[in-house]
Design a protein around this motif. Structure first.
Motif, PDB file in Angstrom:
ATOM      1  N   ASP A  66       0.665  -0.849  -0.140  1.00  0.00           N
ATOM      2  CA  ASP A  66       0.278   0.434   0.128  1.00  0.00           C
ATOM      3  C   ASP A  66       0.449   1.134   0.142  1.00  0.00           C
ATOM      4  O   ASP A  66       1.822   1.061   0.403  1.00  0.00           O
ATOM      5  N   ASN A  67       0.161   2.301  -0.059  1.00  0.00           N
ATOM      6  CA  ASN A  67       0.730   3.977   0.197  1.00  0.00           C
ATOM      7  C   ASN A  67       1.798   4.416  -1.148  1.00  0.00           C
ATOM      8  O   ASN A  67       2.933   4.542  -0.465  1.00  0.00           O
ATOM      9  N   HIS A  68       1.700   3.932  -2.251  1.00  0.00           N
ATOM     10  CA  HIS A  68       3.380   3.732  -3.299  1.00  0.00           C
ATOM     11  C   HIS A  68       2.158   5.163  -4.640  1.00  0.00           C
ATOM     12  O   HIS A  68       1.371   4.005  -4.962  1.00  0.00           O
ATOM     13  N   ASN A  69       2.785   5.244  -5.266  1.00  0.00           N
ATOM     14  CA  ASN A  69       2.233   6.135  -6.727  1.00  0.00           C
ATOM     15  C   ASN A  69       3.850   6.216  -7.427  1.00  0.00           C
ATOM     16  O   ASN A  69       5.108   5.743  -7.330  1.00  0.00           O
ATOM     17  N   GLN A 111       9.718   8.015  -9.767  1.00  0.00           N
ATOM     18  CA  GLN A 111      10.021   7.322  -8.111  1.00  0.00           C
ATOM     19  C   GLN A 111       8.570   7.635  -7.357  1.00  0.00           C
ATOM     20  O   GLN A 111       7.344   7.656  -8.225  1.00  0.00           O
ATOM     21  N   CYS A 112       9.244   6.672  -6.190  1.00  0.00           N
ATOM     22  CA  CYS A 112       7.379   6.226  -5.105  1.00  0.00           C
ATOM     23  C   CYS A 112       7.176   7.849  -4.268  1.00  0.00           C
ATOM     24  O   CYS A 112       8.541   7.957  -3.266  1.00  0.00           O
ATOM     25  N   PHE A 113       7.101   8.938  -4.040  1.00  0.00           N
ATOM     26  CA  PHE A 113       7.001  10.174  -3.433  1.00  0.00           C
ATOM     27  C   PHE A 113       6.355  10.006  -2.569  1.00  0.00           C
ATOM     28  O   PHE A 113       7.307  10.820  -1.959  1.00  0.00           O
ATOM     29  N   PRO A 114       5.664   8.908  -1.540  1.00  0.00           N
ATOM     30  CA  PRO A 114       6.142   8.523   0.005  1.00  0.00           C
ATOM     31  C   PRO A 114       7.713   8.597   0.718  1.00  0.00           C
ATOM     32  O   PRO A 114       8.226   8.382   0.967  1.00  0.00           O
ATOM     33  N   HIS A 115       8.191   7.262  -0.628  1.00  0.00           N
ATOM     34  CA  HIS A 115       9.313   6.901   0.274  1.00  0.00           C
ATOM     35  C   HIS A 115      10.394   7.086  -0.998  1.00  0.00           C
ATOM     36  O   HIS A 115      11.341   5.670  -1.325  1.00  0.00           O
ATOM     37  N   ALA A 116      10.448   7.692  -1.765  1.00  0.00           N
ATOM     38  CA  ALA A 116      11.920   8.649  -2.271  1.00  0.00           C
ATOM     39  C   ALA A 116      12.665   9.128  -1.185  1.00  0.00           C
ATOM     40  O   ALA A 116      12.071   9.130  -0.220  1.00  0.00           O
ATOM     41  N   SER A 118      15.102   6.435  -2.400  1.00  0.00           N
ATOM     42  CA  SER A 118      15.594   5.406  -2.367  1.00  0.00           C
ATOM     43  C   SER A 118      14.487   4.512  -3.019  1.00  0.00           C
ATOM     44  O   SER A 118      14.537   3.374  -3.886  1.00  0.00           O
ATOM     45  N   MET A 119      12.797   4.345  -2.696  1.00  0.00           N
ATOM     46  CA  MET A 119      11.871   4.291  -3.964  1.00  0.00           C
ATOM     47  C   MET A 119      11.591   4.498  -5.604  1.00  0.00           C
ATOM     48  O   MET A 119      11.016   5.700  -5.406  1.00  0.00           O
ATOM     49  N   ALA A 120      12.456   3.839  -6.362  1.00  0.00           N
ATOM     50  CA  ALA A 120      12.418   4.585  -7.013  1.00  0.00           C
ATOM     51  C   ALA A 120      13.269   3.790  -8.918  1.00  0.00           C
ATOM     52  O   ALA A 120      13.471   2.894  -8.438  1.00  0.00           O
TER      53      ALA A 120
HETATM   54 CU   LIG Z   1       6.139   3.745  -2.549  1.00  0.00          CU
END
Ligand SMILES: [Cu+2]
Length: 185
Positions: A66-69, A111-116, A118-120
């Motif tokens: 959950d919670n990715h974009n 990237q995934c904005f909430p997890h940037a 590192s999540m790219a």
């Molecule tokens: Cu994410």
């Protein structure tokens, strides 16, 4: 419509369909869809983080937590890609699917904005749809991307160096001693 007309029409339609499919196959060679897992196992990553596709291919992101974009950071010049709908804070949950068809060659970064940061991930669109060096390594380290050109340069320089030293040796053996030898006389 009698039977003969029916057969003729049928044959004609078949021929047209065959021609149409042949020309389709000729122009748009087998568009493919590549899947990218979003947050697999709850890990804050895109997997694979780097994919290679051909122009006209589609990349499909499938949410596994959950919670990715997908927030687009950069595209090649002239390319348009908006990423997932909504503002960058808008996220999506497990089971969500998002896909985009890439037409313009080049490198796309997201990237995934909430997890940037590192999540790219990256999408590279090229003619082969494969990684540049042989294609086996789809997870090429970006730090090593410049190496193939340097490796070619080193290889050419080495061959040149060997050639030059061989020529030098040849001329040295053939003519090298004669000035001294004749001068010594
Ligand atoms: Cu994410």
């Amino acid at each position: 419509m009698n039977r003969r007309e029916f057969l003729r029409t049928g044959a004609g339609a078949t021929a047209v369909a065959a021609a149409a499919s042949a020309s389709t196959a000729g122009t748009a060679a087998a568009a493919e869809t590549t899947e990218v897992a979003v947050g697999p196992g709850g890990n804050l990553v895109f997997e694979p983080s780097k994919v290679y596709v051909k122009p006209g291919d589609t990349v499909k992101w499938v949410w596994e937590s959950d919670n990715h974009n997908v927030q687009v950071l950069s595209t090649p010049e002239g390319a348009e890609w908006a990423g997932t709908e909504g503002p960058k804070t808008q996220t999506y949950n497990t089971g969500h699917e998002y896909e985009h068809t890439f037409e313009t060659k080049g490198t796309y970064e997201y990237q995934c904005f909430p997890h940037a940061p590192s999540m790219a991930g990256q999408v590279v669109v090229n003619d082969s749809g494969e990684a540049p060096s042989g294609g086996a390594n789809k997870e090429a380290d970006p730090k090593h991307m410049g190496v193939p050109i340097q490796a070619h340069f080193v290889g050419i320089a080495t061959i040149l160096a060997i050639f030059v030293s061989l020529m030098f040796t040849f001329f040295l053996l053939k003519y090298g001693e004669s000035p001294h030898a004749s001068g010594g006389n």
